[in-house]
Every structure is written in structure tokens, then in C-alpha cells.
Design an enzyme around this catalytic site. Structure first.
Site, PDB file in Angstrom:
ATOM      1  N   TYR A   1     -53.204 -86.608  10.060  1.00  0.00           N
ATOM      2  CA  TYR A   1     -52.297 -85.541  10.495  1.00  0.00           C
ATOM      3  C   TYR A   1     -51.136 -85.392   9.527  1.00  0.00           C
ATOM      4  CZ  TYR A   1     -49.242 -82.821  13.567  1.00  0.00           C
ATOM      5  OH  TYR A   1     -48.417 -81.844  14.093  1.00  0.00           O
TER       6      TYR A   1
ATOM      7  N   LYS B   1     -50.210 -82.034   7.379  1.00  0.00           N
ATOM      8  CA  LYS B   1     -48.948 -81.311   7.542  1.00  0.00           C
ATOM      9  C   LYS B   1     -48.076 -81.391   6.283  1.00  0.00           C
ATOM     10  CE  LYS B   1     -49.695 -79.687  11.630  1.00  0.00           C
ATOM     11  NZ  LYS B   1     -49.841 -78.239  11.866  1.00  0.00           N
TER      12      LYS B   1
END
Length: 265
Positions: free
Chosen positions: A169, A173
Site C-alpha cells: 500500500y 501511494k
């Protein structure tokens, strides 16, 4: 509008006016995407909901309708580049333009880095990063042809800082941050602005599905919050309206943090 350094009469009255503009919101079947879609509809935006979650989109559309707005549903897998371009063509043909794109489709998976499954790593990178990039390409191309448009990518506090059990993640991002900057740099002189929103840990189906509310990841983040509460999806609507509107004409290449002060530390 002139370039004179004066303030014309009634200049400020229309800065936030989005009436009649066309917005495509990915991930609009739940959570942050649904909230922003509903918020846009409330201020007169022509909303196109895009997601693989048909039931969720129907619920979002129903809420929009109950509140007096209109929203169209379009099934979209953002990891399918051809599908992204096909939808961009369809929306441009039916609406005549695309003014706003919100890239909210995303997911998360929690695992210690040394055990992170390859298939989950690929899934997160494909959805969060490649999906954002493909939609930027597809809808950004329409905006470039128009000479105007605003793209809003959903980034994260994880675009700037790390926390445990979230390596894929965080990678995705961090990539969204750099894509936002890169496209802003390339497209500003052709009328297209590209920005992002960086939420704190949010109260949403994604956080619940990832087990964040009681996980090592969530506990790490919550221990460092200035206030002991998660953000609410509706608390992103104001920022989404600002970044889509003429009020943010000089804002591009930035992640506007909606982190309740998390990144001040």
C-alpha cells in the site's frame, strides 16, 4: 477574465461554482468515492459513477436521487487500460466533455513484509497505482483536448510516511504522489491540473476490510494521531470541491492533506 492584478466585481461569487460540470469518480460504489460523488451531485455536478461494485454504485445513485441529483452508473475495472479509454470515449461522446476526474478506486492488504504474498502485492500495485495512471491517461487525454480539466488522485498519509504491515500500500501511494507531480508538470501548460488528497486513517469499508480498526497498522497510526478518531468520508468533500473548482486555479502538483494534523509530527 484579464490578467490585471485587480479583483473584478463579483469575482469571488463563482469561484466554487461547479454547476453543470461533468465528473467521473472511480471507486464510487463505497467509502470515499461514494461520499465525494454524492457531494459533487449536491452542488450541481453531472456525476458518472465508475466501479466494479454494481450494488454499491446503485446505492450511491439512490442516495444522489433521494437528494435531488442525478448520477449515471458505469462498470469499470480501472486495471483494464482499454476499458478506461473506452469509458473516457463514451463519457466524452455523451456529455461533450469531462471536467473532473477523481481516482478513488483502491484497496489494501496487511501482512509483514517478509511474508507479503506476491499476488496481493501485484493486486495492490495494479489497482492503486496502475489504475490511477490508466484513468489519468484516458480522461486526462480528453481534458488536454479541451484545454481544461482537474484530476484529483486519492493519495494517503502513506504517500509520505511509513507504518507497519502495509508495504505494498505504501509503495502504491508513494507512486500516486509521484504520478500526480509528473502529470502536473507535463500538463499544466495545456490547461489540466493534477492534484491529490491525502487522507488520514478513514472510517470506511476499506479500513474495515483490511482489519485496520484493530490491527497492528491501525494501532500504529492511531497512537500517533493528534485526536483519537478516524476521518469520515464526508470530510473530504470540501477539499474535492476546492480542487475541482476555479478557486484552486494556481494549485497543481500537490497533495492536499486531510490528515487532522498527522503529518505535522
Amino acid at each position: 477574465m484579464t490578467d490585471e492584478p485587480s479583483v473584478p466585481t463579483d469575482y469571488a461569487k463563482t469561484l466554487f461554482d461547479l454547476t453543470g460540470r461533468v465528473a467521473v469518480i472511480t471507486g464510487a460504489g463505497s467509502g470515499l468515492g461514494a461520499a465525494m460523488a454524492i457531494g459533487y451531485a449536491q452542488v450541481g455536478v453531472d456525476v458518472v459513477l465508475a466501479d466494479i461494485n454494481m450494488d454499491g454504485m446503485k446505492a450511491t445513485r439512490a442516495t444522489v436521487a433521494e437528494q435531488g441529483g442525478k448520477a449515471e452508473i458505469q462498470k469499470l475495472d480501472v486495471t483494464d487500460r482499454a476499458a478506461c479509454f473506452a469509458l473516457a470515449d463514451k463519457v466524452a461522446a455523451s456529455r461533450g466533455r469531462v471536467d473532473i476526474l477523481v481516482n478513488s478506486a483502491g484497496s489494501a492488504f496487511r501482512s509483514p513484509a517478509e511474508e507479503f504474498p506476491e499476488e496481493k502485492f501485484n493486486f495492490i500495485l495494479d489497482l492503486n497505482l496502475k489504475g490511477t495512471y490508466f484513468c489519468c491517461q484516458a480522461f486526462g487525454g480528453k481534458m488536454l483536448s479541451q484545454g481544461k480539466g482537474s484530476i484529483i488522485n486519492i493519495a494517503s498519509i502513506g504517500s509520505f510516511t511509513a507504518y507497519p504491515w502495509a508495504s505494498a500500500y505504501l509503495a502504491s501511494k508513494g507512486g500516486v504522489l509521484q504520478v500526480t507531480k509528473a502529470l502536473a508538470l507535463e500538463w499544466r501548460d495545456r490547461g489540466v491540473r493534477v492534484n491529490g488528497i491525502g487522507p488520514t486513517l478513514m472510517e470506511s469499508p476499506l479500513t474495515k476490510a483490511a482489519g485496520q480498526k484493530t490491527s497492528i497498522t491501525a494501532d500504529w497510526i492511531k497512537a500517533r494521531m493528534l485526536r483519537p478518531r478516524l476521518g469520515l468520508p464526508r470530510e473530504l468533500i470540501g477539499t474535492a470541491i476546492f480542487l475541482a473548482s476555479d478557486a484552486s486555479e494556481l494549485v497543481t502538483g500537490h497533495i492536499v492533506m486531510c490528515d487532522d494534523g498527522y503529518m505535522t509530527q
